[in-house]
Write a protein that holds these residues in place. Structure first.
Motif, PDB file in Angstrom:
ATOM      1  N   GLY A 147       0.733  -1.136   0.121  1.00 36.50           N
ATOM      2  CA  GLY A 147      -0.084   0.009  -0.046  1.00 36.50           C
ATOM      3  C   GLY A 147       0.819   1.218   0.202  1.00 36.50           C
ATOM      4  N   PHE A 148       2.162   1.248  -0.319  1.00 36.77           N
ATOM      5  CA  PHE A 148       2.963   2.516  -0.281  1.00 36.77           C
ATOM      6  C   PHE A 148       2.612   3.079  -1.654  1.00 36.77           C
ATOM      7  N   PRO A 149       2.778   4.663  -1.519  1.00 33.84           N
ATOM      8  CA  PRO A 149       2.437   5.335  -2.523  1.00 33.84           C
ATOM      9  C   PRO A 149       3.478   4.873  -3.886  1.00 33.84           C
ATOM     10  N   ILE A 150       2.825   4.748  -4.943  1.00 34.42           N
ATOM     11  CA  ILE A 150       3.501   4.034  -6.124  1.00 34.42           C
ATOM     12  C   ILE A 150       4.523   5.173  -6.707  1.00 34.42           C
ATOM     13  N   ALA A 151       4.476   6.443  -6.609  1.00 33.69           N
ATOM     14  CA  ALA A 151       5.338   7.583  -7.321  1.00 33.69           C
ATOM     15  C   ALA A 151       6.702   7.589  -6.228  1.00 33.69           C
ATOM     16  N   PHE A 152       6.148   7.758  -5.121  1.00 31.06           N
ATOM     17  CA  PHE A 152       7.446   7.936  -4.158  1.00 31.06           C
ATOM     18  C   PHE A 152       8.052   6.741  -3.821  1.00 31.06           C
ATOM     19  N   THR A 153       7.422   5.447  -3.940  1.00 26.91           N
ATOM     20  CA  THR A 153       8.095   4.298  -4.080  1.00 26.91           C
ATOM     21  C   THR A 153       9.423   4.130  -4.888  1.00 26.91           C
ATOM     22  N   LEU A 154       8.743   4.637  -6.351  1.00 20.86           N
ATOM     23  CA  LEU A 154       9.467   4.480  -7.250  1.00 20.86           C
ATOM     24  C   LEU A 154      10.763   5.239  -7.227  1.00 20.86           C
ATOM     25  N   MET A 155      10.573   6.583  -6.666  1.00 19.50           N
ATOM     26  CA  MET A 155      11.675   7.535  -6.408  1.00 19.50           C
ATOM     27  C   MET A 155      12.641   6.912  -5.297  1.00 19.50           C
ATOM     28  N   ALA A 156      12.107   6.198  -4.286  1.00 20.75           N
ATOM     29  CA  ALA A 156      12.939   5.780  -3.364  1.00 20.75           C
ATOM     30  C   ALA A 156      13.641   4.664  -3.841  1.00 20.75           C
ATOM     31  N   MET A 157      13.162   3.831  -4.183  1.00 17.93           N
ATOM     32  CA  MET A 157      13.752   2.632  -4.834  1.00 17.93           C
ATOM     33  C   MET A 157      14.932   3.030  -5.800  1.00 17.93           C
ATOM     34  N   GLY A 158      14.542   3.857  -6.910  1.00 18.35           N
ATOM     35  CA  GLY A 158      15.507   4.272  -7.734  1.00 18.35           C
ATOM     36  C   GLY A 158      16.814   5.011  -7.220  1.00 18.35           C
ATOM     37  N   ILE A 159      16.373   5.730  -6.308  1.00 16.33           N
ATOM     38  CA  ILE A 159      17.500   6.672  -5.373  1.00 16.33           C
ATOM     39  C   ILE A 159      18.518   5.619  -4.834  1.00 16.33           C
ATOM     40  N   GLY A 160      17.669   4.666  -3.788  1.00 21.90           N
ATOM     41  CA  GLY A 160      18.382   4.026  -2.963  1.00 21.90           C
ATOM     42  C   GLY A 160      19.014   2.907  -3.761  1.00 21.90           C
ATOM     43  N   LEU A 168      21.121  12.242 -11.936  1.00 20.66           N
ATOM     44  CA  LEU A 168      20.149  11.623 -12.835  1.00 20.66           C
ATOM     45  C   LEU A 168      18.857  11.879 -12.166  1.00 20.66           C
ATOM     46  N   PHE A 169      18.487  12.237 -10.958  1.00 23.27           N
ATOM     47  CA  PHE A 169      17.079  12.544 -10.478  1.00 23.27           C
ATOM     48  C   PHE A 169      16.513  13.856 -11.002  1.00 23.27           C
ATOM     49  N   ILE A 170      17.718  14.764 -10.801  1.00 18.88           N
ATOM     50  CA  ILE A 170      17.335  16.140 -11.269  1.00 18.88           C
ATOM     51  C   ILE A 170      17.128  16.248 -12.734  1.00 18.88           C
ATOM     52  N   ASN A 171      17.874  15.565 -13.494  1.00 19.60           N
ATOM     53  CA  ASN A 171      17.773  15.617 -14.979  1.00 19.60           C
ATOM     54  C   ASN A 171      16.440  15.025 -15.253  1.00 19.60           C
ATOM     55  N   GLN A 172      16.024  13.791 -14.897  1.00 15.61           N
ATOM     56  CA  GLN A 172      14.814  13.097 -15.279  1.00 15.61           C
ATOM     57  C   GLN A 172      13.473  14.187 -14.620  1.00 15.61           C
ATOM     58  N   VAL A 218       8.477  10.914 -13.224  1.00 13.12           N
ATOM     59  CA  VAL A 218       9.770  11.093 -12.634  1.00 13.12           C
ATOM     60  C   VAL A 218      10.458   9.936 -11.691  1.00 13.12           C
ATOM     61  N   GLY A 219       9.471   9.370 -11.122  1.00 13.66           N
ATOM     62  CA  GLY A 219       9.981   7.989 -10.266  1.00 13.66           C
ATOM     63  C   GLY A 219      10.319   6.709 -11.280  1.00 13.66           C
ATOM     64  N   SER A 220       9.264   7.032 -12.306  1.00 11.40           N
ATOM     65  CA  SER A 220       9.558   5.763 -13.313  1.00 11.40           C
ATOM     66  C   SER A 220      10.872   5.779 -14.254  1.00 11.40           C
ATOM     67  N   TYR A 221      11.057   7.188 -14.710  1.00 16.01           N
ATOM     68  CA  TYR A 221      12.134   7.274 -15.378  1.00 16.01           C
ATOM     69  C   TYR A 221      13.369   6.984 -14.396  1.00 16.01           C
ATOM     70  N   THR A 222      13.424   7.458 -13.432  1.00 12.76           N
ATOM     71  CA  THR A 222      14.699   7.232 -12.415  1.00 12.76           C
ATOM     72  C   THR A 222      14.585   5.806 -12.070  1.00 12.76           C
ATOM     73  N   PHE A 223      13.741   5.079 -11.732  1.00  8.96           N
ATOM     74  CA  PHE A 223      13.560   3.761 -11.506  1.00  8.96           C
ATOM     75  C   PHE A 223      14.187   2.797 -12.807  1.00  8.96           C
ATOM     76  N   ILE A 262       1.080   1.837 -17.545  1.00  3.55           N
ATOM     77  CA  ILE A 262       1.658   2.465 -18.813  1.00  3.55           C
ATOM     78  C   ILE A 262       3.037   3.188 -18.447  1.00  3.55           C
ATOM     79  N   ILE A 263       3.181   3.774 -17.329  1.00  8.24           N
ATOM     80  CA  ILE A 263       4.475   4.217 -16.932  1.00  8.24           C
ATOM     81  C   ILE A 263       5.533   3.575 -16.689  1.00  8.24           C
ATOM     82  N   ILE A 264       5.205   2.537 -15.769  1.00  7.52           N
ATOM     83  CA  ILE A 264       6.164   1.695 -15.117  1.00  7.52           C
ATOM     84  C   ILE A 264       6.534   0.446 -15.850  1.00  7.52           C
ATOM     85  N   PHE A 265       5.472  -0.342 -16.519  1.00  6.23           N
ATOM     86  CA  PHE A 265       5.630  -1.577 -16.737  1.00  6.23           C
ATOM     87  C   PHE A 265       5.431  -1.766 -18.475  1.00  6.23           C
ATOM     88  N   VAL A 266       4.917  -1.084 -18.936  1.00  9.86           N
ATOM     89  CA  VAL A 266       5.041  -0.962 -20.630  1.00  9.86           C
ATOM     90  C   VAL A 266       6.312  -0.872 -20.798  1.00  9.86           C
TER      91      VAL A 266
END
Length: 472
Positions: free
Chosen positions: A21-34, A78-82, A326-331, A379-383
């Motif tokens: 149940g974690f928010p998807i956008a912020f989970t993507l960003m956290a996983m990508g940065i981590g 990378l995060f800033i550029n995305q 943003v989260g998807s591109y970083t991830f 569409i943004i994450i899996f496709v």
């Protein structure tokens, strides 16, 4: 653990956190940065900042240079550029404008007039109230593209009228749930804009390619409604004169002119300007937003409160989509850098699939993802995971995108996570049970699969308009 194994663990951990149940956008960003911090870690680059310390350095200098050393990692660049890439993406500029048009139209009191008019005009057709409800849903969904708003509003407006006319609970609920999802397929669809931004396919060609498959699906829905009403009259009794009054042809034409034509003209103006090259999608969306405001003024439904709500909802939804990007591109950048895409590609190639088998596998995965996730996340994450594989199997991204758009109708209709059913249940009368709604949507779910099969067997349905307007 090798980098590709770490990439797969990253993907699995993300899916696990989403199910928690974690928010998807912020989970993507956290996983990508981590994970990206590890992937792009450069010990020499980090310690270079600390080498600037000397014996006379103050405690504050030590802390500030230590912090600088910690953030001296390319993942933050990378995060800033995305983030900047998403903000400067011209395709995504159309999203808030189309959303604003939809929210304004939703609050312009057009739908009740439209349903009443179509109900009277089609009263001699078998299942007339169901036909009127589906056409109203299709038009309204096309104008707004917001599934929850269409299902909720039509559930408040059409469902009580259909139940009062002795329609079967499941049949009536299925019509509204299925009709409410059409906006993510029929242009001007926000989903197709998001797919275009993810895949690089021309949004103009996508709109042209989606038009006939959208009409095909609406046609299949109508055929089912009329056919079942003929074969099983008890599910959709013919309305009485008290339920649907007789209206002379003159006043009926006036009703059609004042309810059906304004919304149809707005949609056709936006689509026509895009398809005929008179305006870019962003420019057409701006005209659509202005047209929505004009309609609201003409129907005397525009107030400061409604305008403020429309702006707020537009900004909230747009922010959600952009942060997802943003989260998807970083991830995905970190996932690819660690070798995750290569592992998936090699695995798929080892299966020795034919193009048809690959298409079926991809659509089955998207179908299953539609249970826990909404179309935007899919569409943004899996496709994008499938997109690099399309060239290997010689599959056109345009054709693949239309099949995905058809498939994503199921994400709102498939129990047990059929969101359109839950939207409807939230405002339906108590006698309409959730199991009845699930039962009602199943035949429409079958129509989606029939439409996908027809599109695959006759790909000209997708390519006819793009080739006619823009060449091969």
């Amino acid at each position: 653990m090798t980098d590709p194994q770490l990439a797969l663990m990253m993907l699995g951990l993300f899916i696990f956190l989403v199910f928690l149940g974690f928010p998807i956008a912020f989970t993507l960003m956290a996983m990508g940065i981590g994970f990206g911090y590890y992937a792009y870690f450069d010990a020499g680059r980090m310690w270079r900042s600390l080498f600037r310390l000397d014996e006379t350095a103050s405690t504050w200098d030590t802390i500030s240079l230590s912090v600088e050393g910690f953030f001296n990692n390319r993942i933050f660049d990378l995060f800033i550029n995305q983030t900047f890439t998403v903000m400067s993406n011209e395709v995504l500029t159309a999203v808030p404008l189309f959303l604003f048009m939809g929210y304004v139209v939703e609050r312009a009191n057009i739908v009740d007039r439209l349903f009443t008019t179509l109900n009277i005009a089609s009263k001699n057709v078998p299942g007339s109230m169901g036909v009127a409800a589906l056409i109203t849903c299709a038009l309204f969904a096309t104008a707004t593209g917001i599934v929850g708003a269409v299902v909720t509003l039509m559930g408040l407006l059409a469902l009580p009228a259909m139940l009062k006319a002795r329609y079967d609970n499941s049949f009536a609920a299925g019509i509204i749930c299925a009709g409410g999802t059409l906006g993510i397929l029929i242009p001007p669809s926000i989903m197709l804009i998001v797919y275009a931004a993810s895949s690089g396919v021309s949004i103009v060609r996508l709109y042209a390619g989606a038009l006939l498959p959208g009409f095909l699906l609406v046609g299949l829905y109508l055929v089912y409604i009329v056919t079942r009403s003929i074969l099983q009259p008890s599910v959709a009794p013919k309305p009485t004169r008290e339920e649907v009054p007789d209206v002379p042809i003159g006043p009926l034409l006036v009703m059609i002119f004042t309810s059906f034509f304004p919304l149809a003209v707005l949609i056709l103006s936006v689509l026509g300007s895009i398809l005929f090259g008179l305006a870019t999608p962003t420019e057409a969306a701006a005209i659509g937003a202005l047209g929505g405001l004009i309609l609201a003024v003409a129907y005397r439904a525009l107030s400061f409160q409604r305008l403020r709500e429309s702006v707020y909802l537009t900004m909230r939804t747009t922010a959600m989509v952009c942060w997802l990007f943003v989260g998807s591109y970083t991830f995905s950048s970190v996932f690819s850098y660690l070798g995750g895409e290569q592992v998936i590609g090699e695995f798929v190639m080892s299966l020795d699939l034919t193009p048809l088998q690959f298409l079926i596998l991809a659509q089955v995965i998207i179908f299953l993802l539609g249970w826990p996730l909404e179309w935007s996340e899919i569409i943004i994450i899996f496709v994008p995971i499938f997109l690099p594989l399309l060239a290997i199997f010689d599959i056109d991204p345009l054709f693949f995108g239309i099949l995905v758009a058809l498939n994503l109708q199921t994400s709102f209709l498939t129990p047990p996570m059929a969101m359109s059913a839950y939207y409807l249940k939230g405002i339906a009368p108590p006698e309409v049970q959730l199991t009845q709604i699930f039962k009602g949507v199943m035949p429409f779910l079958g129509m989606v699969f029939v439409a996908m099969a027809i599109v695959y067997v006759f790909p000209a349905i997708v390519y006819f308009l793009p080739n006619a307007f823009y060449g091969q």
